[in-house]
Design a protein around this motif. Structure first.
Motif, PDB file in Angstrom:
ATOM      1  N   VAL A 701      37.562  -2.143  45.763  1.00 41.89           N
ATOM      2  CA  VAL A 701      38.831  -2.394  45.091  1.00 41.89           C
ATOM      3  C   VAL A 701      39.643  -1.105  45.140  1.00 41.89           C
ATOM      4  O   VAL A 701      39.264  -0.093  44.533  1.00 41.89           O
ATOM      5  CB  VAL A 701      38.618  -2.839  43.630  1.00 41.89           C
ATOM      6  N   GLY A 702      40.742  -1.126  45.876  1.00 44.44           N
ATOM      7  CA  GLY A 702      41.589   0.059  45.966  1.00 44.44           C
ATOM      8  C   GLY A 702      40.827   1.236  46.543  1.00 44.44           C
ATOM      9  O   GLY A 702      40.256   1.166  47.633  1.00 44.44           O
ATOM     10  N   ILE A 703      40.796   2.331  45.790  1.00 43.58           N
ATOM     11  CA  ILE A 703      40.130   3.544  46.272  1.00 43.58           C
ATOM     12  C   ILE A 703      38.644   3.553  45.938  1.00 43.58           C
ATOM     13  O   ILE A 703      37.939   4.509  46.263  1.00 43.58           O
ATOM     14  CB  ILE A 703      40.804   4.793  45.672  1.00 43.58           C
ATOM     15  N   PHE A 704      38.152   2.494  45.283  1.00 36.65           N
ATOM     16  CA  PHE A 704      36.762   2.440  44.837  1.00 36.65           C
ATOM     17  C   PHE A 704      35.956   1.513  45.740  1.00 36.65           C
ATOM     18  O   PHE A 704      36.394   0.407  46.078  1.00 36.65           O
ATOM     19  CB  PHE A 704      36.690   1.938  43.390  1.00 36.65           C
ATOM     20  N   GLU A 725      24.988   3.088  45.841  1.00 34.39           N
ATOM     21  CA  GLU A 725      25.945   4.136  46.210  1.00 34.39           C
ATOM     22  C   GLU A 725      27.330   3.737  45.761  1.00 34.39           C
ATOM     23  O   GLU A 725      27.658   2.546  45.668  1.00 34.39           O
ATOM     24  CB  GLU A 725      25.920   4.400  47.716  1.00 34.39           C
ATOM     25  N   ALA A 726      28.144   4.733  45.468  1.00 28.74           N
ATOM     26  CA  ALA A 726      29.511   4.510  45.015  1.00 28.74           C
ATOM     27  C   ALA A 726      30.411   5.608  45.562  1.00 28.74           C
ATOM     28  O   ALA A 726      29.987   6.770  45.680  1.00 28.74           O
ATOM     29  CB  ALA A 726      29.583   4.473  43.490  1.00 28.74           C
ATOM     30  N   HIS A 727      31.643   5.245  45.923  1.00 26.95           N
ATOM     31  CA  HIS A 727      32.613   6.193  46.478  1.00 26.95           C
ATOM     32  C   HIS A 727      33.966   5.951  45.820  1.00 26.95           C
ATOM     33  O   HIS A 727      34.383   4.800  45.630  1.00 26.95           O
ATOM     34  CB  HIS A 727      32.762   6.011  47.993  1.00 26.95           C
ATOM     35  N   VAL A 728      34.631   7.035  45.489  1.00 32.57           N
ATOM     36  CA  VAL A 728      36.014   6.987  45.049  1.00 32.57           C
ATOM     37  C   VAL A 728      36.775   7.985  45.910  1.00 32.57           C
ATOM     38  O   VAL A 728      36.498   9.196  45.873  1.00 32.57           O
ATOM     39  CB  VAL A 728      36.162   7.352  43.555  1.00 32.57           C
ATOM     40  N   ASP A 729      37.702   7.493  46.721  1.00 31.58           N
ATOM     41  CA  ASP A 729      38.419   8.342  47.671  1.00 31.58           C
ATOM     42  C   ASP A 729      39.867   7.896  47.711  1.00 31.58           C
ATOM     43  O   ASP A 729      40.168   6.755  48.079  1.00 31.58           O
ATOM     44  CB  ASP A 729      37.790   8.217  49.069  1.00 31.58           C
ATOM     45  N   ASN A 730      40.772   8.802  47.323  1.00 31.29           N
ATOM     46  CA  ASN A 730      42.192   8.447  47.308  1.00 31.29           C
ATOM     47  C   ASN A 730      42.883   8.714  48.631  1.00 31.29           C
ATOM     48  O   ASN A 730      44.091   8.497  48.755  1.00 31.29           O
ATOM     49  CB  ASN A 730      42.920   9.188  46.182  1.00 31.29           C
ATOM     50  N   GLY A 731      42.136   9.206  49.642  1.00 34.54           N
ATOM     51  CA  GLY A 731      42.724   9.455  50.941  1.00 34.54           C
ATOM     52  C   GLY A 731      43.579  10.697  51.023  1.00 34.54           C
ATOM     53  O   GLY A 731      44.166  10.982  52.063  1.00 34.54           O
ATOM     54  N   ARG A 732      43.656  11.481  49.934  1.00 31.95           N
ATOM     55  CA  ARG A 732      44.481  12.695  49.913  1.00 31.95           C
ATOM     56  C   ARG A 732      43.639  13.934  49.637  1.00 31.95           C
ATOM     57  O   ARG A 732      44.169  14.958  49.220  1.00 31.95           O
ATOM     58  CB  ARG A 732      45.586  12.557  48.861  1.00 31.95           C
ATOM     59  N   GLU A 734      40.881  14.065  47.496  1.00 33.00           N
ATOM     60  CA  GLU A 734      40.033  13.968  46.299  1.00 33.00           C
ATOM     61  C   GLU A 734      39.063  12.811  46.468  1.00 33.00           C
ATOM     62  O   GLU A 734      39.460  11.704  46.839  1.00 33.00           O
ATOM     63  CB  GLU A 734      40.866  13.753  45.031  1.00 33.00           C
ATOM     64  N   ALA A 735      37.791  13.078  46.177  1.00 33.47           N
ATOM     65  CA  ALA A 735      36.779  12.034  46.326  1.00 33.47           C
ATOM     66  C   ALA A 735      35.576  12.363  45.457  1.00 33.47           C
ATOM     67  O   ALA A 735      35.279  13.534  45.191  1.00 33.47           O
ATOM     68  CB  ALA A 735      36.347  11.889  47.785  1.00 33.47           C
ATOM     69  N   LEU A 736      34.895  11.311  45.014  1.00 36.12           N
ATOM     70  CA  LEU A 736      33.613  11.412  44.329  1.00 36.12           C
ATOM     71  C   LEU A 736      32.656  10.447  45.008  1.00 36.12           C
ATOM     72  O   LEU A 736      33.056   9.338  45.397  1.00 36.12           O
ATOM     73  CB  LEU A 736      33.735  11.060  42.844  1.00 36.12           C
ATOM     74  N   TYR A 737      31.392  10.846  45.161  1.00 37.33           N
ATOM     75  CA  TYR A 737      30.423   9.956  45.787  1.00 37.33           C
ATOM     76  C   TYR A 737      29.045  10.223  45.197  1.00 37.33           C
ATOM     77  O   TYR A 737      28.746  11.313  44.702  1.00 37.33           O
ATOM     78  CB  TYR A 737      30.384  10.157  47.311  1.00 37.33           C
ATOM     79  N   ALA A 738      28.205   9.200  45.243  1.00 37.16           N
ATOM     80  CA  ALA A 738      26.834   9.317  44.746  1.00 37.16           C
ATOM     81  C   ALA A 738      25.981   8.263  45.430  1.00 37.16           C
ATOM     82  O   ALA A 738      26.455   7.154  45.719  1.00 37.16           O
ATOM     83  CB  ALA A 738      26.774   9.157  43.229  1.00 37.16           C
ATOM     84  N   LEU A 778      37.862  18.084  45.813  1.00 33.69           N
ATOM     85  CA  LEU A 778      39.041  18.198  44.968  1.00 33.69           C
ATOM     86  C   LEU A 778      40.033  19.140  45.621  1.00 33.69           C
ATOM     87  O   LEU A 778      39.659  20.201  46.118  1.00 33.69           O
ATOM     88  CB  LEU A 778      38.656  18.722  43.575  1.00 33.69           C
ATOM     89  N   THR A 779      41.300  18.751  45.654  1.00 31.65           N
ATOM     90  CA  THR A 779      42.376  19.630  46.105  1.00 31.65           C
ATOM     91  C   THR A 779      43.214  20.007  44.901  1.00 31.65           C
ATOM     92  O   THR A 779      43.503  19.169  44.033  1.00 31.65           O
ATOM     93  CB  THR A 779      43.256  18.944  47.166  1.00 31.65           C
ATOM     94  N   LEU A 780      43.629  21.286  44.856  1.00 34.26           N
ATOM     95  CA  LEU A 780      44.309  21.807  43.680  1.00 34.26           C
ATOM     96  C   LEU A 780      45.817  21.900  43.854  1.00 34.26           C
ATOM     97  O   LEU A 780      46.499  22.453  43.013  1.00 34.26           O
ATOM     98  CB  LEU A 780      43.740  23.191  43.322  1.00 34.26           C
ATOM     99  N   GLY A 781      46.345  21.394  44.978  1.00 34.58           N
ATOM    100  CA  GLY A 781      47.791  21.334  45.136  1.00 34.58           C
ATOM    101  C   GLY A 781      48.443  22.587  45.648  1.00 34.58           C
ATOM    102  O   GLY A 781      49.625  22.597  45.946  1.00 34.58           O
ATOM    103  N   ILE A 782      47.724  23.705  45.744  1.00 30.58           N
ATOM    104  CA  ILE A 782      48.301  24.954  46.257  1.00 30.58           C
ATOM    105  C   ILE A 782      47.531  25.422  47.492  1.00 30.58           C
ATOM    106  O   ILE A 782      47.476  26.597  47.804  1.00 30.58           O
ATOM    107  CB  ILE A 782      48.263  26.055  45.176  1.00 30.58           C
TER     108      ILE A 782
END
Length: 849
Positions: A701-704, A725-732, A734-738, A778-782
């Motif tokens: 569902v979406g990024i999940f 397993e689970a992934h959350v990835d916004n394509g920019r 940032e992502a979490l996985y396990a 994680l990206t911090l924007g700078i």
């Protein structure tokens, strides 16, 4: 700026030019000049064009608010929104003064761009500097106070501000500045005293720098720096060599200092500080050759050597040899010497249905990988597998020839030379024999796709001839238990019921006896007859009748054997569906129950036994030999298995896109053998009927996205497998996985059922393994990026369950043409982490790796 030279000649031809005119140059080239106003001042030798001035010739265009030609000083100046386009080269500036005698240009606010992914016509049509900046991609961008163009693509630049990669329309957040530079667009740049700035902060200064500005340019790549607990500090300097458009070579000389010494327990309370048992020290050379001569052929070949200065080891234990073979003696310091590795990946479509592929990797000895790799997962690999195949695929057949080779890397035995005990440990220098792993040398497969018979039934056939043999010799020489052990022992059950090790004199004795595995030739025949028909509107029925017949020949004993059995398969599927139509989307829910039955009424013959004695139980080499359940006597048996499943699916259709957000499959396995008529009664009649209950879930569902597999052992009333397993990835960025795996009955065949069965065997094993891998980015924007990964083994006792942690901190510009990352890896048992530096470059040339 080379256009300004013919332009001044054009302006000199006539002192009175209309607002729009085409002028013929002495060179024969035509220049079109347009402006709102043209003023000639003969007494001052000036010619001035004002207002929307445009000078055009061929694909070259100069636009400015005002252009002035000074005949006496031999200079041309352009001011106000200056734009210059020549092919895919473009420039914008506030003002430009060109000295026609020296061909030098002094630019104020000048910005010079090399463009791609845009046509020259589109660039020439741009009317404002902003439009010119935003068109296409900009693989090279530079500024300079004084620029001299020596030919069409070569510039000599003073006070350079340089950005040699693809950037967006805005100013890049990093740059290089240099006192002066020589630039050939699309080839290279040579900078004197360059300084790298990130957000106006100087981070690196060099006296001289060569930058390749094309994807196929010979030059130095970024050095690789590493530090680890097993190899110490390491440095490699890759050199990229172009061998034409389709071939290139990277040569990487380097050196590893070796890790710090550690304390070894020699027994009897004796502790001694010595070099580490695992690791490398010495010079290394790695070569990588890549080729893509056509769209149908591509490959990559590597060859690496290291002269290892670490002390030699006993391959049976992995520890050092000792003087006089005494347990407390000094370690023998003789160097391990030359070690190496090679790999080859190759694919080719040869036309007319023929293709070939190679995926091979070899190392000089079993510990080579773990000596260079500190990662805990890679170090657990027990085999290296290499395959090569050539095949022909037609409309009515598939014919393939394959070779498969496995290297046993559980011990430190060398593979390409004789391994002897050094004279300082034993003057007799006995030979140490390593394992002889079985290889597939070769396998020939002919598959005939199903052909219609009559109009309903279809007949297919698969035939495979394979030779399973050690790479050297014709038998494995494993000894009494048929298993190789580095200590020369075999495991038996002692009087107390516990396993104990006994010396195995038949192992590595050079004779084919005991339970040695011999080279074996096998012909496997698998014809099948199937059909499919509807059962009214309720279900689809797919029956199949097949026969597997195997013929064996032993290359050492000369024994022949055969094994065969018929197989009946029946599958019944149905589907219930309902759709829900919304304003913009349509949902479709399906429910698909199925019943699958497989029946083998009996077996004739059997798999050959090992060794020279025909009275031993059968010895199985691969998945075809292990296709059936085994009885208590170790012989193949018939069976009746069933699996009942229900699958639910939720599909979403929006416009023309179709997605499946959710799929759930639930099933139950049954062993009904005790109720089936068999030629020979199954020996294990008391085996449970119910086998594993299983469920598999897939969701997105979406990024999940997530998935899970659960197997429940009904006999022991506990979960036998849990994988999730689970992934959350916004394509920019940032992502979490396990991922979590929990397995019961590790080492048994419970989860590795035979290829012709539907359920696995029942097992009372309680061996369990658990592994959790989790991390995130994680990206911090700078421009900063963080990544973290942890590997946890919850069942590990007397040690930390946290097996490995990796932390990476990186920085890259907004245009993402390069990124530098510092990596710290902390493994179980280490006090300090290992450090490494990754530098990746994309978007300009071969600078970086």
């Amino acid at each position: 700026m080379s256009l300004l030279v013919p332009v001044t000649v054009a302006l000199l031809v006539s002192a009175q030019i209309p607002l729009s005119a085409q002028l013929q140059l002495p060179t024969g080239e035509t220049v079109e000049v347009t402006a709102d106003l043209v003023v000639s001042e003969p007494e001052r030798q000036l010619l001035i064009a004002r207002g929307h001035t445009q000078l055009r010739t061929g694909q070259t265009v100069l636009r400015a608010d005002e252009v002035t030609y000074d005949q006496g000083a031999q200079t041309v100046s352009a001011t106000g929104g200056v734009m210059f386009v020549s092919g895919l080269f473009a420039a914008v500036a506030d003002a430009v003064v060109v000295d026609l005698k020296s061909n030098e240009a002094t630019a104020e606010g000048g910005l010079f761009m090399q463009k791609r992914n845009v046509t020259p016509e589109a660039l020439a049509a741009a009317e404002t500097p902003q439009q010119l900046r935003e068109m296409g991609d900009t693989p090279m961008l530079f500024r300079g106070t004084r620029i001299r163009r020596t030919d069409a693509n070569t510039f000599m630049v003073e006070d350079l501000v340089f950005n040699p990669c693809v950037c967006g329309p805005g100013d890049p957040d990093w740059r290089m500045e240099a006192r002066d530079a020589s630039i050939i667009t699309g080839e290279r740049a040579i900078l004197t005293w360059p300084v790298v700035y990130i957000a106006s902060v100087p981070v690196l200064a060099l006296p001289w720098l060569y930058l390749p500005l094309s994807d196929r340019r010979t030059g130095l790549l970024m050095p690789r720096l590493t530090t680890s607990s097993i190899a110490g500090f390491g440095i490699e300097q890759p050199i990229f060599i172009t061998l034409g458009r389709s071939y290139d070579l990277t040569v990487s000389p380097g050196y590893y200092t070796g890790a710090s010494r550690e304390t070894h327990d020699l027994g009897g309370g004796t502790l001694r500080e010595e070099p580490r048992y695992v690791g490398i020290r010495g010079p290394r050379l790695l070569t990588e050759f890549r080729y893509v001569p056509s769209e149908q052929t591509r490959g990559r070949w590597t060859l690496g050597f290291i002269y290892d200065l670490q002390p030699i080891r006993d391959p049976r234990t992995g520890a050092f040899y000792r003087q006089g073979n005494e347990p407390l003696g000094e370690a023998i310091t003789q160097a391990r010497g030359l070690r190496g590795e090679t790999s080859w990946q190759h694919t080719q479509e040869m036309g007319h249905g023929f293709s070939n592929r190679v995926d091979a990797a070899f190392v000089s000895d079993g510990y080579f990988t773990r000596d260079l790799t500190a990662d805990v997962v890679a170090r657990e690999n027990q085999y290296l597998r290499s395959t090569g195949a050539i095949s022909h695929r037609g409309e009515e057949h598939y014919l393939g020839l394959e070779v498969a080779i496995r290297q046993d890397i559980r011990w430190a035995y060398p593979f390409f030379r004789e391994d002897r005990v050094p004279a300082a440990a034993d003057p007799l220098r006995p030979v140490l024999h390593g394992p002889r792993t079985l290889q597939k040398l070769p396998a020939l497969t002919l598959s005939l796709p199903e052909q219609r018979l009559g109009g309903r039934w279809a007949l297919g056939m698969r035939m495979e001839f394979s030779r399973l043999s050690p790479l050297t010799g014709r038998f494995g020489d494993e000894g009494e238990d048929g298993l190789f052990d580095a200590s020369g022992a075999r495991i038996v059950t002692g009087p107390d019921g516990l396993p104990q090790a006994l010396l195995d004199p038949a192992q590595s004795n050079g004779r084919f006896d005991a339970s040695d595995r011999e080279a074996r030739d096998r012909l496997d025949l698998f014809p099948r007859l199937s059909t499919s028909f509807g059962w009214g509107p309720y279900a689809r029925v797919t029956p199949m009748v097949a026969l597997r017949q195997d013929l064996y020949g032993g290359e050492v004993s000369g024994r022949t054997a055969q094994r065969g059995y018929p197989m009946v398969d029946l599958q019944v599927d149905s589907e219930l569906a309902r759709s829900y139509v919304g304003a913009e989307s349509t949902y479709r829910h399906t429910l698909m129950p199925s019943v699958h039955l497989r029946y083998v009424p009996g077996v004739w013959g059997g798999v050959p036994p090992p060794g020279a004695s025909p009275g031993l139980p059968a010895q199985r080499y691969d998945e075809i030999d292990s296709a059936l359940p085994l009885g208590l006597d170790g012989q193949d048996e018939g069976f009746l298995h069933a699996v009942v499943e229900v699958t639910q699916s939720l599909q979403l259709k929006k416009e023309q896109a179709l997605r499946e957000p959710l799929r759930l499959r639930v099933g139950q396995g049954f062993d009904l053998t005790r109720y089936a008529p068999l030629w020979k009664e199954a020996s294990n009649q008391e085996a449970p009927i119910l086998r594993d209950t299983f469920a598999r879930l897939l969701a997105r569902v979406g990024i999940f996205s997530a998935g899970a597999l659960v197997r429940y052992d009904t006999q022991n009333a506990q979960i036998s497998q849990l994988s999730a397993e689970a992934h959350v990835d916004n394509g920019r960025g940032e992502a979490l996985y396990a991922r979590y795996d929990d397995l019961l009955a590790v080492g048994s065949d419970r989860l590795r059922r035979g290829i012709d069965t539907l359920v696995g065997p029942s097992s009372e094993s309680r061996a369990r393994a658990q592994l959790l891998t989790a991390g995130g980015r994680l990206t911090l924007g700078i421009g900063l990026g963080l990544r973290y990964e942890a590997i946890v083994q919850p069942l590990v006792q007397q040690q930390s369950a946290l097996a490995q942690q990796i932390l990476g901190v990186s920085y890259g510009p907004a245009c993402d043409c390069w990124r530098i990352e510092g990596v710290a890896t902390l493994r179980r048992g280490q006090k300090l982490p290992d450090f490494g530096l990754n530098f990746t470059v994309a978007g300009f040339g071969s600078f970086g790796s």
